[in-house]
Design a protein around this motif. Structure first.
Motif, PDB file in Angstrom:
ATOM      1  N   LEU A 140      10.617   8.078  -5.727  1.00  0.00           N
ATOM      2  CA  LEU A 140      12.056   8.318  -5.931  1.00  0.00           C
ATOM      3  C   LEU A 140      12.428   8.399  -7.414  1.00  0.00           C
ATOM      4  CD1 LEU A 140      13.810   5.988  -3.305  1.00  0.00           C
ATOM      5  CD2 LEU A 140      13.560   8.469  -3.234  1.00  0.00           C
ATOM      6  N   ALA A 141      11.442   8.409  -8.307  1.00  0.00           N
ATOM      7  CA  ALA A 141      11.751   8.456  -9.741  1.00  0.00           C
ATOM      8  C   ALA A 141      12.410   9.787 -10.102  1.00  0.00           C
ATOM      9  CB  ALA A 141      10.469   8.263 -10.546  1.00  0.00           C
ATOM     10  N   LEU A 142      13.175   9.765 -11.178  1.00  0.00           N
ATOM     11  CA  LEU A 142      13.877  10.966 -11.637  1.00  0.00           C
ATOM     12  C   LEU A 142      13.594  11.190 -13.120  1.00  0.00           C
ATOM     13  CD1 LEU A 142      17.302  10.327  -9.867  1.00  0.00           C
ATOM     14  CD2 LEU A 142      15.740  12.211  -9.368  1.00  0.00           C
ATOM     15  N   VAL A 143      13.292  12.421 -13.457  1.00  0.00           N
ATOM     16  CA  VAL A 143      12.969  12.768 -14.842  1.00  0.00           C
ATOM     17  C   VAL A 143      14.175  12.502 -15.754  1.00  0.00           C
ATOM     18  CG1 VAL A 143      12.401  14.690 -16.382  1.00  0.00           C
ATOM     19  CG2 VAL A 143      11.277  14.493 -14.155  1.00  0.00           C
ATOM     20  N   ALA A 174       0.816  -1.211   0.000  1.00  0.00           N
ATOM     21  CA  ALA A 174       0.000   0.000   0.000  1.00  0.00           C
ATOM     22  C   ALA A 174       0.855   1.268   0.000  1.00  0.00           C
ATOM     23  CB  ALA A 174      -0.911   0.010   1.227  1.00  0.00           C
ATOM     24  N   ARG A 175       2.087   1.158   0.430  1.00  0.00           N
ATOM     25  CA  ARG A 175       2.998   2.305   0.496  1.00  0.00           C
ATOM     26  C   ARG A 175       4.327   1.906  -0.152  1.00  0.00           C
ATOM     27  NH1 ARG A 175       6.787   3.884   4.445  1.00  0.00           N
ATOM     28  NH2 ARG A 175       7.176   6.138   4.509  1.00  0.00           N
ATOM     29  N   PRO A 176       4.311   1.679  -1.464  1.00  0.00           N
ATOM     30  CA  PRO A 176       5.525   1.186  -2.118  1.00  0.00           C
ATOM     31  C   PRO A 176       6.520   2.308  -2.387  1.00  0.00           C
ATOM     32  CG  PRO A 176       3.839   1.558  -3.747  1.00  0.00           C
ATOM     33  CD  PRO A 176       3.217   1.888  -2.417  1.00  0.00           C
ATOM     34  N   VAL A 177       7.735   1.902  -2.666  1.00  0.00           N
ATOM     35  CA  VAL A 177       8.735   2.825  -3.218  1.00  0.00           C
ATOM     36  C   VAL A 177       8.592   2.772  -4.740  1.00  0.00           C
ATOM     37  CG1 VAL A 177      11.194   3.295  -3.506  1.00  0.00           C
ATOM     38  CG2 VAL A 177      10.321   2.480  -1.305  1.00  0.00           C
ATOM     39  N   ILE A 178       8.594   3.926  -5.381  1.00  0.00           N
ATOM     40  CA  ILE A 178       8.487   3.997  -6.839  1.00  0.00           C
ATOM     41  C   ILE A 178       9.792   4.551  -7.398  1.00  0.00           C
ATOM     42  CG2 ILE A 178       7.245   4.967  -8.804  1.00  0.00           C
ATOM     43  CD1 ILE A 178       4.838   5.350  -6.972  1.00  0.00           C
ATOM     44  N   ILE A 179      10.391   3.821  -8.325  1.00  0.00           N
ATOM     45  CA  ILE A 179      11.538   4.348  -9.058  1.00  0.00           C
ATOM     46  C   ILE A 179      11.226   4.259 -10.548  1.00  0.00           C
ATOM     47  CG2 ILE A 179      13.152   3.667  -7.238  1.00  0.00           C
ATOM     48  CD1 ILE A 179      14.098   1.377  -8.994  1.00  0.00           C
ATOM     49  N   GLY A 180      11.936   5.029 -11.325  1.00  0.00           N
ATOM     50  CA  GLY A 180      11.665   5.067 -12.756  1.00  0.00           C
ATOM     51  C   GLY A 180      12.013   6.427 -13.310  1.00  0.00           C
ATOM     52  N   SER A 181      11.293   6.815 -14.348  1.00  0.00           N
ATOM     53  CA  SER A 181      11.567   8.086 -15.004  1.00  0.00           C
ATOM     54  C   SER A 181      10.330   8.976 -14.862  1.00  0.00           C
ATOM     55  CB  SER A 181      11.930   7.818 -16.474  1.00  0.00           C
ATOM     56  OG  SER A 181      12.948   6.816 -16.541  1.00  0.00           O
ATOM     57  N   ILE A 228      19.438   3.384  -9.001  1.00  0.00           N
ATOM     58  CA  ILE A 228      18.672   3.435  -7.750  1.00  0.00           C
ATOM     59  C   ILE A 228      18.221   2.035  -7.360  1.00  0.00           C
ATOM     60  CG2 ILE A 228      16.645   4.426  -6.619  1.00  0.00           C
ATOM     61  CD1 ILE A 228      16.935   6.807  -8.515  1.00  0.00           C
ATOM     62  N   LEU A 229      17.873   1.223  -8.347  1.00  0.00           N
ATOM     63  CA  LEU A 229      17.555  -0.184  -8.054  1.00  0.00           C
ATOM     64  C   LEU A 229      18.744  -0.866  -7.391  1.00  0.00           C
ATOM     65  CD1 LEU A 229      15.810  -2.760  -8.359  1.00  0.00           C
ATOM     66  CD2 LEU A 229      16.776  -3.027 -10.654  1.00  0.00           C
ATOM     67  N   ARG A 230      19.927  -0.617  -7.911  1.00  0.00           N
ATOM     68  CA  ARG A 230      21.139  -1.216  -7.330  1.00  0.00           C
ATOM     69  C   ARG A 230      21.351  -0.713  -5.906  1.00  0.00           C
ATOM     70  NH1 ARG A 230      24.427   0.019 -11.219  1.00  0.00           N
ATOM     71  NH2 ARG A 230      25.095   1.999 -10.357  1.00  0.00           N
ATOM     72  N   ASP A 231      21.116   0.582  -5.684  1.00  0.00           N
ATOM     73  CA  ASP A 231      21.277   1.159  -4.342  1.00  0.00           C
ATOM     74  C   ASP A 231      20.321   0.511  -3.347  1.00  0.00           C
ATOM     75  OD1 ASP A 231      22.036   3.265  -2.357  1.00  0.00           O
ATOM     76  OD2 ASP A 231      19.960   3.871  -2.672  1.00  0.00           O
ATOM     77  N   LEU A 232      19.068   0.349  -3.745  1.00  0.00           N
ATOM     78  CA  LEU A 232      18.084  -0.272  -2.840  1.00  0.00           C
ATOM     79  C   LEU A 232      18.412  -1.744  -2.601  1.00  0.00           C
ATOM     80  CD1 LEU A 232      14.791   1.305  -4.243  1.00  0.00           C
ATOM     81  CD2 LEU A 232      16.120   2.024  -2.260  1.00  0.00           C
ATOM     82  N   ALA A 233      18.882  -2.408  -3.651  1.00  0.00           N
ATOM     83  CA  ALA A 233      19.244  -3.826  -3.497  1.00  0.00           C
ATOM     84  C   ALA A 233      20.410  -3.993  -2.527  1.00  0.00           C
ATOM     85  CB  ALA A 233      19.600  -4.415  -4.856  1.00  0.00           C
TER      86      ALA A 233
END
Length: 351
Positions: free
Chosen positions: A87-90, A57-64, A97-102
């Motif tokens: 946490l997505a970045l334009v 219900a409260r996920p982390v979002i990464i992407g563009s 960021i995926l690597r950082d979270l992993a």
């Protein structure tokens, strides 16, 4: 000079500065701009600190940018009772960021990963990773003084338009001078100043002026064309593509091994950009292969009429009025696809 003269000079300087600030703020307000927050390294670091104890219900979002525009956080909160951690970045690949979270042993939550193929499947160390690497480098060094400054700035930015560095700083205005690219120098094209704004939760939103004025929309489409969005050039392949997918799998496996969960998202895109993406990054060779080789689930907008019925005014992002029903349907589809519980129970509104 007498002490009284210094005082007079000081008061005169203060009055001039105050008049300039009031005039500068009044001018931008008279132009009808929306209030926007600086989506800088401090705001990202502040958001990064909230990744722990996340849930479906409260996920982390990464992407563009697509997940930043299209997922409406207010709608998400209404249905789930929680706001996602954005946490997505334009214009940036989410892979760093995926690597950082992993590699963060304390992150054991739910992760939604937006995939824009031209950014996601870019080579290691490419320009598509610059902004992500800058944020990741700055995050561990976010000092107490920077944090104090951030909290003060947040209060000021919520009241003053002219503090928007992206649009109204001197550097930003100078960059808007009509200077053409020349041999050896690439001048990054400017998005129209009335394109949109950023809210304090890092959601990007098209402005009313953008939605009302097709000239502004065409200005954004021009930038996309200039940057190659309509190119049919085939994306990376061979060992480069295999290496990218393998690195993603390694990071997804680390998160899954700690009890976390990862879901990939392909957000809406409209023609002619959609046609170009389909030629440059055929679904079977990129999206399908990504899910198969990482052993992950994904939601592709083309598979769901509820998600594919929209027309993106700039070809790449949803209109503000469409983000709410889109987000409502996306939540239901995530639940049906993953069997995660996102929506709050009907009785949770009552004590």
């Amino acid at each position: 000079m007498k002490t009284s003269d210094y005082l007079k000079a000081g008061w005169l300087a203060f009055a001039l500065v105050l008049l300039f600030v009031i005039g500068w703020e009044s001018y931008w307000r008279s132009q009808g701009f929306d209030l926007s927050y600086n989506d800088d390294e401090s705001l990202w670091a502040f958001t990064r600190k909230r990744i722990y104890n996340t849930t479906p219900a409260r996920p982390v979002i990464i992407g563009s940018s697509r997940v930043k525009f299209d997922i409406d956080q207010t709608q998400w909160e209404q249905q789930t009772g929680e706001k996602p951690v954005q946490l997505a970045l334009v214009g940036t690949s989410p892979r760093p960021i995926l690597r950082d979270l992993a590699n963060d042993p304390e992150f054991k939550g739910t992760l939604l990963v937006g995939v824009v193929e031209g950014l996601f499947f870019s080579g290691e160390g490419s320009p598509m990773e610059i902004e992500a690497n800058k944020r990741l480098k700055a995050y561990p060094k976010w000092s107490l003084s920077q944090q104090a400054s951030f909290y003060m700035n947040q209060h000021l930015e919520s009241n003053l338009l002219f503090l928007d560095e992206e649009r109204f700083s001197l550097n930003s205005l100078l960059k808007r001078l009509p200077i053409e690219s020349r041999a050896g120098v690439f001048v990054f094209p400017n998005f129209p100043i009335r394109t949109g704004y950023t809210n304090p939760n890092r959601q990007e939103i098209f402005s009313k002026d953008f939605m009302a004025d097709t000239a502004v929309q065409h200005g954004v489409q021009y930038v996309w064309s200039y940057l190659g969005m309509l190119s049919n050039k085939k994306g990376v392949g061979g060992d480069t593509l295999s290496g990218i997918i393998h690195s993603v799998k390694v990071n997804v496996d680390k998160i899954n091994a700690r009890g976390g969960q990862v879901l990939f998202l392909k957000m809406p895109v409209s023609n002619p950009a959609l046609a170009a993406e389909q030629k440059s990054f055929p679904r079977k060779e990129y999206w399908d292969r990504l899910l198969l080789e990482t052993g992950s689930q994904g939601i592709h907008f083309e598979d769901y009429p509820e998600l594919s019925k929209y027309v993106c005014p700039d070809w790449s992002h949803l209109a503000p009025a469409d983000t709410k029903p889109f987000t409502a349907d996306l939540i239901k589809i995530i639940e049906a696809k993953t069997h995660w519980t996102l929506q709050k129970s009907p009785t949770s509104n009552h004590p």
